[in-house]
Structures are given as structure tokens and as C-alpha cells.
Enzyme design. Structure first.
Site, PDB file in Angstrom:
ATOM      1  N   LEU A   1      40.852  32.959  23.070  1.00 20.07           N
ATOM      2  CA  LEU A   1      40.382  32.906  24.005  1.00 20.07           C
ATOM      3  C   LEU A   1      40.401  31.691  25.953  1.00 20.07           C
ATOM      4  CD1 LEU A   1      37.819  29.496  22.892  1.00 20.07           C
ATOM      5  CD2 LEU A   1      37.443  31.221  22.260  1.00 20.07           C
TER       6      LEU A   1
ATOM      7  N   HIS B   1      36.212  32.508  28.617  1.00 15.06           N
ATOM      8  CA  HIS B   1      35.466  31.423  27.504  1.00 15.06           C
ATOM      9  C   HIS B   1      35.325  30.271  28.268  1.00 15.06           C
ATOM     10  CE1 HIS B   1      37.392  34.693  25.053  1.00 15.06           C
ATOM     11  NE2 HIS B   1      36.501  34.754  24.696  1.00 15.06           N
TER      12      HIS B   1
END
Ligand code: PAF
Length: 293
Positions: A33, A37
Site C-alpha cells: 500500500l 491506496h
């Protein structure tokens, strides 16, 4: 934050939330991530009551085994990041939960004709079948919800929108803008594989987008040539440099006008990277001039 690992627990968690009157927001990811994100989660948190992030590296969408092997999987960091972001539940399903037959083929595949065929679809056979199949499963298990996808994977977003419409899934698909580094490079989980020199070359993508936003009247083919020149000058091994209709993803011709999308893909040190940007075009006697973005 809850961590759910089975399809049953995940389905029940979302159904219970809806039974309490909550709007469920889903952020599907393959982990690793980054701030891109985080922006999907932030948008989901603003628009929904309960936010669920899925982390599953889906082997069915990798046509290159080396790419799958090298895909980063920093699960502990990802869980910590989700906690910091205030995610309500993270789903980390095992391979057995998602694709019980793997590595044998799964009997059911979702294929979205048309939008999935050119561009990434042409260069990565089977990729969008893998994406559509896993996203269909993620959306079906989650149930009625809002689902958040980044515009960086612009063709993926078009494929998901088409699939959701065709299958009448009770899901609102939300596309979120690309997040860039200060340098202009679009954030991607694959960027961690770029060393300093490769990172410098990858800046060719944002330079190419800037180069066709200079207000000069050009035919669509001239635009493609400008994009390709800038990418090649930067040392990028170009997969495609296209100017397309943003819904059908059909290549723009001279005489087309309105909102268009520039879609770029290429390899830097063997790492496949994508970028794209919006373009407003006006047809001017065979040439296509940029009206802004
Ligand atoms: O964009 C991604 O990270 C993946 O393609 C997705 C949508 C999570 C499906 O595996």
C-alpha cells in the site's frame, strides 16, 4: 480493526454492517500500500460508514510468472498502514479461500469483451480475465457497496465498470484520481523496483503527458508520435502511447472531439509502468488541438 481471512467471515461482516444501516465501502488491493491506496481509503471513509480493504495478490491476473514472483508483499506494513488510516476491516484471504483449485485453472472465468481487448489486454494475454474474475468475486462476497478504484489503471476501471453494468451487480464503482510523487511519477506498487536511474527514466511518462498539453494543434497520430518520442528519449521501452475515447477506449481519429484520455505503458528496467491523463480535444480540419485538461 478486524482482520478477516475467510469468505464466510468477510461476507457476514459486510451483511451485519448493512443490517445496522451502514454503507459499506470496499477498497480492493494487492497490498504494498502507498499514498494512492491511502487516497482511495480516505475517499471511501468520507462517503461510507464502514471501510473494508482487501489484500490479495491475485495470480490469475499475472501473465508473467516473474512479475508475480517479484510482486512486493509487505503484509505487516500494510496492516499497520490500514490501522493508521482507520480502516474498519482488512480481508486477507488465503489462496484456498479465493481460488481453491490453484494452481490448476478455475472452472469459471469472467471475460469482458471490447474494453479489455486492446492496450494492456493486447500486451498481457489473460490479464483482464484474471482481473474481472477476481473483482467479480470480491464484489459478490462484499455485497451491495461502493467500490473504489484508482484511475491509474484506467483500462481496469473501464473493464470493472462494464462488468458491473453487464452483471447488474449492486455496487457503485468510484474512480479516484491518480496520486503522484512531487517528481510527477504516478504512484505504483511496482515503483519500489526502480533504482535511482530507472526512477529518473520513469519521469518520461509525466513529461510525455505534459508534452501534449501544450495547446498546439495536432492530429491524433501526431499526438501519438509526440508521446512516443518523449517516452523513447527518456529511455522507456514503449508498449503503447494512445489517445482514446475515455469510455470505449477506442483510438481517437482526426475529427473526434470532446474529452479524451492519453494512455501510456512501457518498461523501465523490465518493470512495466502505466500512466494516463485527461485531454480535451477540438477537431480542427483533420488536426486535433488541445483545449485544456
Ligand atoms: O488494481 C489492483 O490492485 C488489482 O488489479 C485489483 C483490482 C485489486 C484486483 O486484483
Amino acid at each position: 480493526m478486524e482482520q478477516l481471512t475467510t469468505v464466510d467471515a468477510w461476507r457476514r461482516y459486510c451483511a451485519d454492517a448493512r443490517a445496522r444501516g451502514a454503507v459499506v465501502g470496499l477498497v480492493p488491493t494487492m497490498g504494498a500500500l502507498h499514498a494512492g491506496h491511502a487516497s482511495l481509503v480516505d475517499t471511501a471513509k468520507r462517503e461510507c460508514d464502514v471501510v473494508v480493504v482487501t489484500i490479495f495478490v491475485n495470480p490469475r491476473q499475472f501473465n508473467d510468472p516473474d512479475d508475480l514472483r517479484k510482486y512486493p508483499r509487505p503484509l505487516e506494513d500494510d496492516l499497520a498502514r490500514c490501522r493508521e488510516l482507520g480502516v474498519d476491516a482488512v480481508v486477507t484471504p488465503s489462496m484456498e479461500e479465493m481460488w481453491p483449485a490453484y494452481p490448476a485453472a478455475t472452472a469459471t472465468t469472467v471475460t469482458v469483451a471490447g474494453v479489455s481487448e486492446g492496450l494492456e489486454g493486447a500486451g498481457r494475454p489473460g490479464h483482464f480475465d484474471g482481473v474481472a474474475s477476481v473483482v467479480a468475486k470480491l464484489l459478490i462476497v462484499t455485497g451491495p457497496s461502493r467500490a473504489y478504484f484508482g484511475e491509474k489503471d484506467f483500462q481496469q476501471l473501464a473493464v470493472v465498470r462494464q462488468m458491473v453494468a453487464d452483471l447488474a451487480l449492486d455496487v457503485t464503482v468510484v474512480g479516484c484520481p491518480i496520486v503522484r510523487e512531487a517528481s510527477g511519477l504516478a504512484l505504483s506498487s511496482r515503483n519500489v523496483r526502480l533504482d535511482a536511474a530507472a526512477h529518473e527514466r520513469a519521469l518520461g511518462f509525466s513529461r510525455a503527458l505534459a508534452a501534449v498539453h501544450d495547446g498546439v494543434a495536432r492530429t491524433a497520430d501526431d499526438m501519438r508520435a509526440v508521446l512516443r518520442d518523449v517516452l523513447e528519449d527518456a529511455g522507456i521501452d514503449v508498449a503503447y502511447a494512445e489517445v482514446v475515447d475515455p469510455t470505449t477506449l477506442r483510438p481517437l481519429g482526426a475529427g473526434d472531439e470532446g474529452v479524451a484520455r492519453v494512455l501510456l505503458a512501457g518498461f523501465v528496467d523490465g518493470v512495466r509502468l502505466l500512466d494516463n491523463g485527461e485531454l480535451r480535444v477540438i477537431a480542427t480540419k483533420g488536426a486535433t488541438s488541445v483545449a485544456g485538461h
